[in-house]
Enzyme design. Structure first.
Site, PDB file in Angstrom:
ATOM      1  N   ARG A  52      47.206  48.435  45.749  1.00  0.00           N
ATOM      2  CA  ARG A  52      47.103  47.511  46.889  1.00  0.00           C
ATOM      3  C   ARG A  52      48.117  46.373  46.748  1.00  0.00           C
ATOM      4  O   ARG A  52      48.736  45.951  47.718  1.00  0.00           O
ATOM      5  CB  ARG A  52      45.675  46.962  47.038  1.00  0.00           C
ATOM      6  CG  ARG A  52      45.479  46.186  48.328  1.00  0.00           C
ATOM      7  CD  ARG A  52      44.022  45.879  48.627  1.00  0.00           C
ATOM      8  NE  ARG A  52      43.439  44.951  47.666  1.00  0.00           N
ATOM      9  CZ  ARG A  52      42.166  44.538  47.691  1.00  0.00           C
ATOM     10  NH1 ARG A  52      41.335  45.001  48.615  1.00  0.00           N
ATOM     11  NH2 ARG A  52      41.706  43.699  46.794  1.00  0.00           N
ATOM     12  N   LYS A 151      47.290  41.437  51.375  1.00  0.00           N
ATOM     13  CA  LYS A 151      46.621  40.341  50.657  1.00  0.00           C
ATOM     14  C   LYS A 151      47.717  39.333  50.315  1.00  0.00           C
ATOM     15  O   LYS A 151      48.262  39.328  49.206  1.00  0.00           O
ATOM     16  CB  LYS A 151      45.907  40.889  49.417  1.00  0.00           C
ATOM     17  CG  LYS A 151      44.657  40.123  49.058  1.00  0.00           C
ATOM     18  CD  LYS A 151      43.760  40.934  48.160  1.00  0.00           C
ATOM     19  CE  LYS A 151      42.824  40.077  47.349  1.00  0.00           C
ATOM     20  NZ  LYS A 151      41.948  39.197  48.083  1.00  0.00           N
ATOM     21  N   GLU A 184      35.402  40.190  59.338  1.00  0.00           N
ATOM     22  CA  GLU A 184      34.913  40.102  57.958  1.00  0.00           C
ATOM     23  C   GLU A 184      34.645  38.634  57.656  1.00  0.00           C
ATOM     24  O   GLU A 184      34.822  37.778  58.521  1.00  0.00           O
ATOM     25  CB  GLU A 184      35.957  40.674  57.000  1.00  0.00           C
ATOM     26  CG  GLU A 184      37.302  39.963  57.103  1.00  0.00           C
ATOM     27  CD  GLU A 184      38.375  40.541  56.189  1.00  0.00           C
ATOM     28  OE1 GLU A 184      38.038  41.146  55.179  1.00  0.00           O
ATOM     29  OE2 GLU A 184      39.567  40.343  56.514  1.00  0.00           O
TER      30      GLU A 184
HETATM   31  N1  PXG Z   1      38.200  40.287  52.770  1.00  0.00           N
HETATM   32  C1  PXG Z   1      39.051  39.318  52.397  1.00  0.00           C
HETATM   33  C2  PXG Z   1      39.739  38.528  53.435  1.00  0.00           C
HETATM   34  C3  PXG Z   1      39.295  39.090  51.030  1.00  0.00           C
HETATM   35  O1  PXG Z   1      40.167  38.156  50.667  1.00  0.00           O
HETATM   36  C4  PXG Z   1      37.702  40.832  50.517  1.00  0.00           C
HETATM   37  C5  PXG Z   1      37.546  41.031  51.875  1.00  0.00           C
HETATM   38  C6  PXG Z   1      36.990  41.728  49.577  1.00  0.00           C
HETATM   39  O2  PXG Z   1      37.901  42.636  48.986  1.00  0.00           O
HETATM   40  P1  PXG Z   1      37.650  43.281  47.543  1.00  0.00           P
HETATM   41  O3  PXG Z   1      38.825  44.207  47.329  1.00  0.00           O
HETATM   42  O4  PXG Z   1      37.610  42.138  46.595  1.00  0.00           O
HETATM   43  O5  PXG Z   1      36.359  43.999  47.604  1.00  0.00           O
HETATM   44  C7  PXG Z   1      38.572  39.827  50.068  1.00  0.00           C
HETATM   45  C8  PXG Z   1      38.694  39.540  48.619  1.00  0.00           C
HETATM   46  C9  PXG Z   1      37.712  35.446  45.039  1.00  0.00           C
HETATM   47  C10 PXG Z   1      38.595  35.783  46.142  1.00  0.00           C
HETATM   48  O6  PXG Z   1      38.173  34.722  44.140  1.00  0.00           O
HETATM   49  C11 PXG Z   1      38.620  37.044  46.683  1.00  0.00           C
HETATM   50  C12 PXG Z   1      39.448  37.330  47.715  1.00  0.00           C
HETATM   51  C13 PXG Z   1      40.229  36.324  48.210  1.00  0.00           C
HETATM   52  C14 PXG Z   1      40.192  35.075  47.685  1.00  0.00           C
HETATM   53  C15 PXG Z   1      39.392  34.785  46.630  1.00  0.00           C
HETATM   54  O7  PXG Z   1      36.577  35.889  45.064  1.00  0.00           O
HETATM   55  N2  PXG Z   1      39.604  38.559  48.288  1.00  0.00           N
END
Ligand code: PXG
Length: 285
Positions: A52, A151, A184
């Site tokens: 990713r 991301k 989301e």
């Molecule tokens: N949506 C968004 C917008 C995200 O940034 C997720 C869904 C979940 O994705 P994953 O792959 O983690 O299941 C994210 C996750 C943190 C943190 O520190 C996590 C994210 C962004 C910023 C901080 O928990 N991304």
């Protein structure tokens, strides 16, 4: 204790882990990142996160200066150097230092940064009783402006939505897309259960395709639960039997109200609890 940070190909003490004020990651949010869990010393969904990251980079025409195999090794080395058995890894790749102009052609040396640290989790009380959500007025990125599938270091609208949640006394906030559909939350994907079917917005709704989301959809299918990626609106959440969020930090966490409407019984539902248990088994086996 000072962390060992991976920067420019080496592990250095955090006090020495500094990047240029001319880095376009700072000046323009020009870069990409990943957040990864470590469970029992193992990097969870390691390949998927690395893929990713490289796909995010490709999409913004950022050439990461090391190979995916080297990145994987660097992540493992950083985890080991900081004695992390259960924790969190933040991978960041910036465009590198350039001029005070947007043009990425005038930057050089993309910076690869890896931080491995302890993780801060939601309080247990929220897992026991579920969380409340509000809908933010700030919408998720229009995919014609910046694809939410990237991301990227541009998280400002998620930050603004998060502030709306904090102001309303919630730890997460729901973001809609430009069509008014459910996208989301600021850092978590959203699911509902209605009449035994698990539903979540499709990638076209303008979401980050969370890796926890993918893992939970797979676990649900294995458990014999029908999974549908389908557009949802707020009403679907109001009248759902259960609702939960997924994310690297949150894992699986129940949502018990949205904008003051109680969802289902107002308590974490049985399918949510089952999926959390299956997820914990997967990550802690
Ligand atoms: N949506 C968004 C917008 C995200 O940034 C997720 C869904 C979940 O994705 P994953 O792959 O983690 O299941 C994210 C996750 C943190 C943190 O520190 C996590 C994210 C962004 C910023 C901080 O928990 N991304």
């Amino acid at each position: 204790m000072s962390l060992q940070i991976y920067l420019a190909g080496k592990l250095v003490p955090q006090e020495q882990a500094v990047v240029s004020v001319f880095d376009h990651g700072l000046l323009y949010g020009d870069g990409v990142f990943e957040g990864i869990r470590v469970y029992g010393g193992k990097v969870f969904l390691e390949d998927e996160h690395i893929i990713r990251l490289y796909e995010s980079a490709k999409s913004i025409r950022l050439e990461i200066p090391i190979t995916p195999a080297e990145m994987t090794q660097a992540v493992r080395d950083t985890v080991a150097a900081n004695n992390i058995t259960d924790g969190y890894v933040r991978l960041v790749v910036t465009r590198g230092a350039g001029t005070l102009g947007i043009d990425p052609a005038r930057t050089s040396n993309p910076q690869v940064i890896i931080i491995a640290d302890k993780i801060s989790l939601y309080p247990q009380e929220l897992y026991d009783n579920g969380m409340r959500l509000i809908t933010a007025s700030t919408i998720r990125n229009h995919s014609g402006a910046l694809s939410p599938r990237i991301k990227s270091l541009n998280y400002l609208n998620n930050v603004l939505a998060k502030i709306e949640g904090t102001d309303a006394g919630t730890v997460e906030a729901l973001m809609l897309n430009h069509k008014g559909e459910v996208a989301e939350c600021t850092g978590d994907n959203i699911f509902i259960i209605k009449d035994g079917v698990l539903k979540t917005p499709p990638p076209e709704a303008g979401i980050l395709e969370g890796l926890t989301r993918g893992a939970v959809m797979k676990l649900a299918t294995e458990a014999g639960i029908e999974v549908r990626q389908t557009p949802l609106v707020r009403h679907d959440i109001f009248v759902a039997d259960e609702c939960f969020l997924t994310g690297t930090a949150a894992e699986v966490i129940a949502v018990v109200s949205l904008d003051g409407r109680i969802i289902g019984s107002g308590k974490p539902g049985p399918i949510t609890a089952d999926l959390l248990e299956r997820f914990r088994k997967l990550t802690r086996s």
